[in-house]
Design an enzyme around this catalytic site. Sequence first.
Site: not given
Length: 240
Positions: A124, A138, A142
């Site tokens: 992650s 993004y 994650k």
Amino acid sequence: MKSFAGLRAVVTGASSGIGARIALDLAAAGADVAGLARRPSQGVASVQCDVSDTDAYRAALAQLEPVDVLVQAAGTEERASALDGDLHVYRRIFETNFFAAVTGTLAVVPGMVARGHGVVVNVSSDSGRAPTAGTPAYAASKAALSAFTESVAHEVRRRGVHVHVLYPGWVPTAMGQGAVDDGMASPPKAARRTVEQVSRLTLARMGGPAIDINAARVAVLAPVVRSLSPRLYRRMIGKR
């Protein structure tokens, strides 16, 4: 370094960066390693596969079974603005950062549970728990990956299977350095790690009781600061 002799390990994103280093270190520790990447991997047996093509990824894993260790390090990042309204950016990033990792996890965990052992490590990012401006796609991918991984970890923890979230800190990979080159503030020294440090810690902690593997523990403080001092937190994040 503990031994992984006799275990089959699969590492995605194995052509460079964190994935490449973990693949090499697992091989050095005795594992039979297959590296999956869009480009050939260096130093380990490789399978060319774009994990964002989840059907192809699932088929590749089926050919490699039984998988004892799965490290999913493949990832992508694109800067984006909420003002652009470009949903395609979000779909592209989620295909690689989230849905590919979900596909891999769901493909190998049932076999691991049936055999009574196995390890999955999903890479992650601290952006998932302390997002900054300019990377909403993004950061969201994650954060979703971390939540998915933790939920699976709780479900299988009594079945001999260990599922971990790896937070590597800032690492000078092509992606990490690219973010700085694109304007992200250079991370503080306490948040910086090398691929060697991240790999060494990952191999040491995988299979242990903790779900999170934190390479840069300073990042763990971000949610605490956000709760206790919201104004200070926003100033800190704003500088990044």
